[in-house]
Design a protein around this motif. Structure first.
Motif, PDB file in Angstrom:
ATOM      1  N   UNK A 589      -9.176   0.471   6.136  1.00 46.85           N
ATOM      2  CA  UNK A 589      -9.679   1.050   4.891  1.00 46.85           C
ATOM      3  C   UNK A 589      -8.556   1.593   4.016  1.00 46.85           C
ATOM      4  N   UNK A 590      -7.342   1.751   4.576  1.00 44.23           N
ATOM      5  CA  UNK A 590      -6.191   2.101   3.738  1.00 44.23           C
ATOM      6  C   UNK A 590      -6.032   1.077   2.613  1.00 44.23           C
ATOM      7  N   UNK A 591      -6.239  -0.193   2.966  1.00 48.78           N
ATOM      8  CA  UNK A 591      -6.040  -1.246   1.980  1.00 48.78           C
ATOM      9  C   UNK A 591      -7.086  -1.181   0.876  1.00 48.78           C
ATOM     10  N   UNK A 592      -8.289  -0.733   1.216  1.00 48.14           N
ATOM     11  CA  UNK A 592      -9.367  -0.711   0.232  1.00 48.14           C
ATOM     12  C   UNK A 592      -9.317   0.515  -0.666  1.00 48.14           C
ATOM     13  N   UNK A 593      -8.889   1.656  -0.131  1.00 51.95           N
ATOM     14  CA  UNK A 593      -9.000   2.903  -0.886  1.00 51.95           C
ATOM     15  C   UNK A 593      -7.717   3.285  -1.615  1.00 51.95           C
ATOM     16  N   UNK A 594      -6.570   2.747  -1.202  1.00 46.42           N
ATOM     17  CA  UNK A 594      -5.305   3.123  -1.813  1.00 46.42           C
ATOM     18  C   UNK A 594      -4.903   2.108  -2.886  1.00 46.42           C
ATOM     19  N   UNK A 595      -4.196   2.556  -3.939  1.00 41.91           N
ATOM     20  CA  UNK A 595      -3.780   1.635  -5.023  1.00 41.91           C
ATOM     21  C   UNK A 595      -2.581   0.788  -4.607  1.00 41.91           C
ATOM     22  N   UNK A 596      -2.808  -0.116  -3.652  1.00 42.02           N
ATOM     23  CA  UNK A 596      -1.746  -0.927  -3.065  1.00 42.02           C
ATOM     24  C   UNK A 596      -1.753  -2.306  -3.707  1.00 42.02           C
ATOM     25  N   UNK A 597      -0.561  -2.804  -4.034  1.00 37.50           N
ATOM     26  CA  UNK A 597      -0.416  -4.146  -4.606  1.00 37.50           C
ATOM     27  C   UNK A 597       0.020  -5.180  -3.584  1.00 37.50           C
ATOM     28  N   UNK A 598       0.758  -4.718  -2.555  1.00 39.01           N
ATOM     29  CA  UNK A 598       1.378  -5.643  -1.605  1.00 39.01           C
ATOM     30  C   UNK A 598       1.204  -5.113  -0.193  1.00 39.01           C
ATOM     31  N   UNK A 599       0.889  -5.991   0.717  1.00 44.10           N
ATOM     32  CA  UNK A 599       0.871  -5.669   2.148  1.00 44.10           C
ATOM     33  C   UNK A 599       2.093  -6.321   2.777  1.00 44.10           C
ATOM     34  N   UNK A 600       2.942  -5.503   3.384  1.00 46.29           N
ATOM     35  CA  UNK A 600       4.153  -6.023   4.014  1.00 46.29           C
ATOM     36  C   UNK A 600       3.961  -5.976   5.527  1.00 46.29           C
ATOM     37  N   UNK A 601       3.874  -7.135   6.132  1.00 49.07           N
ATOM     38  CA  UNK A 601       3.561  -7.238   7.552  1.00 49.07           C
ATOM     39  C   UNK A 601       4.717  -6.748   8.412  1.00 49.07           C
ATOM     40  N   UNK A 602       4.390  -6.049   9.486  1.00 46.38           N
ATOM     41  CA  UNK A 602       5.394  -5.641  10.463  1.00 46.38           C
ATOM     42  C   UNK A 602       5.946  -6.877  11.164  1.00 46.38           C
ATOM     43  N   UNK A 603       7.215  -6.850  11.572  1.00 48.73           N
ATOM     44  CA  UNK A 603       7.792  -8.023  12.245  1.00 48.73           C
ATOM     45  C   UNK A 603       6.995  -8.482  13.464  1.00 48.73           C
TER      46      UNK A 603
END
Length: 684
Positions: A589-603
């Motif tokens: 839900x961090x992705x849905x509620x926060x004003x995020x443009x990019x998800x950077x995947x962990x290695x």
């Protein structure tokens, strides 16, 4: 080409097919002809290239190496370009050449190219309007007689076609010192079919011209009818190479040798010492005390001018046989050879300190400085230049601990036990920041499909006293513990904004994205938003070109406060990324509620792309979920071609990792920005 069916067209096509270069003719953005060399390189049949868009054949067609990636609008004089071409077998091949307009109204043009790494383009007999439009000088010879020259030959060498026709090329443009080259060229052409060299030719007025020369036999209907030689004037490039070589060895601001050249000279001095026992040498390492305060109070312009003035005084103080260098920042070094007595080093250090104590007049103001000097005399134990410099650096730090404004001589008996003690990380960090021994390097981020350069991640690097570069990770905890991460973050933000503005103002690249990592303390600091506003205003940078990365663990510490901070940052039009997502499996839900443009995947998530079963399924679902929420996905830590293929199949659009490039220094990043594309094909 859709050439008319007549004998002239047939002869033109035969000549084009005989050329050992790639020739494309285009009309209104589509390829209408490719010669035999181009078809074989592409691995296509006679009809497979017909009416294909140019951008499908030549990726990233753009002029020169310092202009934005765009479709060329050339002139009849021709425009140089670099591009990438999908060749036979699925590999990518870099090519370069010229793009020339034949008929502007019909939007017809000719593209002549060859793989990058060979010496420039050969040309041969084409239509007269084509020959008039290309910049290479072309000459056809039979035996010793010139049969044909194009207009560019006259421009480059001064001889008209009438003056050159029937003449001996050796007597026309070959300097006497190079007469043997013609015989060598003919032999090489007969044996290898093509010769490419860089050499000099002579203008009609007697001036030498630096050229790249490509020579090949001209074959028509399977028979050799002579030789074709093409010339490109590379004088400007030679001058640039000379400047680059100078800049690679000398400090741009002061004109002194840089660290690399100094280390080379010191290495040679140590070798001479090993051969001659009466020939000794030593090093003075000089650091300006409290130079950072000068920059902070008087400004960077005064600081830069002061460094130039210090370099001038250093030159005036040394003996002619001594060699001074600027190591970077406010640190200088002096190599002293032919030492009759160790006291000679101390005498020189005393003269330097006396000169530094005199006030400097900078922009009408009097500025006073003090310096600390470390002295190290070469001994049998100094088998490398770095070892001698380390001892000088240690002595210099002793001088600073004694209050500065003085010199200290390295004494092995006293100081070696001290050197073996462990320096506390906080002490090392404070020294690194005070001496500005940190730099911002850049790791490229690419579009995984097509290989276009998207931008760079900005990363701190530690510059060691011996010149080596190391990761800053070991000092990050100390930075957070002491609060110095705020200072580092502010410096990084300013530096990256300046770099973003520099790239946006240059012709190299217009749309690069630069990412910055925010530490936990910096992210939650009360002055962070104010610092960001100040950096954006001071550098007039487009905020949408900046991507701020905040680790998922940082957001999880206080989600409500984190959301408020991110919303304030979003109001400034910067882009935001959740970094290292998946390292601790934070709530989705961090992705849905926060004003995020990019998800950077962990290695660790990136590595699961090639696994079987649930892990790969989770990764693919996360990529699709991010896209559904309107977010881009960056896979960090891509290590293998197999991971790259799997991520492309899952729809991941962006990525970075050691498969493509490690973090690189700003100068190399600028060159890479000019290329704009990787050299690795997806799935290679």
């Amino acid at each position: 080409m859709n050439l008319p069916e007549n004998s002239d067209a047939t002869q033109q096509q035969e000549i084009l097919d005989a050329l050992p270069v790639l020739v494309f003719l285009e009309r209104a953005g589509r390829v209408v002809f490719a010669n035999n060399e181009a078809r074989q390189t592409l691995g296509l049949g006679d009809a497979q290239w017909v009416e294909r868009p140019v951008e499908d054949v030549l990726w990233g067609l753009f002029p020169g190496t310092a202009e934005p990636q765009t479709h060329l609008i050339g002139t009849r004089t021709g425009s140089p370009f670099h591009a990438t071409m999908p060749a036979r077998g699925g590999r990518l091949m870099s090519v370069e050449g010229t793009y020339s307009i034949l008929n502007a109204e019909l939007r017809e043009a000719i593209i002549v190219a060859h793989p990058s790494g060979r010496v420039r383009l050969p040309k041969s007999r084409l239509m007269e309007d084509v020959l008039a439009s290309i910049p290479e000088a072309v000459v056809i010879v039979h035996g010793k007689h010139v049969l044909y020259t194009n207009p560019s030959f006259t421009t480059m060498f001064g001889y008209t076609a009438e003056e050159a026709s029937g003449g001996d090329l050796r007597e026309l443009i070959v300097p006497e010192t190079r007469h043997h080259e013609l015989a060598m060229l003919e032999t090489e052409i007969d044996q290898k079919g093509r010769v490419a060299i860089e050499t000099v030719r002579i203008h009609k007025n007697g001036e030498l011209v630096d050229v790249s020369l490509v020579a090949a036999p001209l074959q028509v209907d399977g028979s050799s009818v002579g030789y074709v030689q093409s010339f490109r004037d590379i004088g400007e490039r030679k001058q640039l190479e000379g400047k680059l070589q100078h800049d690679a060895l000398f400090d741009v601001s002061t004109g002194l040798p840089n660290r690399a050249l100094f280390l080379d000279r010191l290495t040679l001095a140590l070798k001479r010492r090993s051969r001659r026992h009466d020939h000794n040498c030593g090093v003075l390492l000089l650091d300006i005390d409290h130079f950072k305060e000068i920059n902070d109070v008087l400004g960077y312009a005064v600081g830069d001018a002061l460094l130039v003035a210090i370099a001038e005084r250093l030159r005036a103080t040394m003996r002619p046989e001594d060699s001074a260098s600027r190591f970077g920042g406010d640190e200088f070094a002096v190599l002293v050879e032919s030492i009759a007595d160790p006291s000679d080093l101390e005498a020189l250090a005393s003269r330097v300190l006396q000169q530094m104590s005199q006030p400097f007049e900078i922009f009408g103001s009097m500025v006073r400085v003090r310096a600390s000097i470390g002295i190290a005399l070469a001994s049998v134990e100094h088998v490398t230049a770095e070892l001698l410099l380390k001892d000088a650096d240690f002595a210099m730090n002793r001088a600073k601990m004694n209050g500065g404004g003085c010199s200290e001589v390295f004494d092995k008996e006293i100081e070696m036990p001290l050197k073996q003690s462990v320096v506390h990380p906080q002490q090392e960090l404070r020294r690194v920041i005070e001496k500005r021994q940190f730099e911002i390097w850049y790791q490229p981020i690419y579009q995984l499909t097509g290989g276009k350069l998207e931008g760079f991640e900005s990363l701190l690097r530690l510059r060691r006293p011996d010149g080596s570069v190391d990761s800053f990770r070991q000092l990050l905890n100390a930075a957070e513990d002491t609060g110095l991460s705020i200072t580092l973050g502010r410096e990084t933000m300013d530096t990256v904004c300046r770099q973003a503005r520099s790239w946006s103002e240059s012709a190299t690249r217009q749309e690069l994205t630069l990412t910055l990592n925010l530490s936990e303390m910096q992210f939650y600091h009360s002055e962070m938003i104010a610092q960001l506003k100040k950096a954006l205003a001071a550098n007039a940078v487009d905020p949408s070109r900046l991507l701020f990365e905040v680790a998922e663990s940082t957001m999880s510490q206080n989600p409500d406060v984190a959301q408020a901070i991110l919303e304030r940052m979003a109001e400034l039009k910067v882009r935001l990324a959740v970094d290292n997502f998946g390292a601790r499996f934070a709530p989705l839900n961090h992705l849905a509620r926060l004003p995020i443009d990019v998800v950077k995947l962990a290695p660790r998530l990136t590595a699961s792309a090639t696994s079987e079963g649930r892990q790969a399924a989770v990764l693919e679902s996360l990529i699709h979920l991010s896209h559904a929420l309107g977010m881009q996905v960056i896979a960090q830590g891509i290590e293998t071609p197999e991971q790259l293929d799997a991520l492309c199949n899952m729809g991941c659009e962006l990525g970075q990792g050691h498969l493509f490039s490690y973090a690189i220094e700003p100068a190399r990043a600028t060159i890479l920005a000019g290329a704009g594309r990787w050299a690795l094909a997806a799935g290679a």
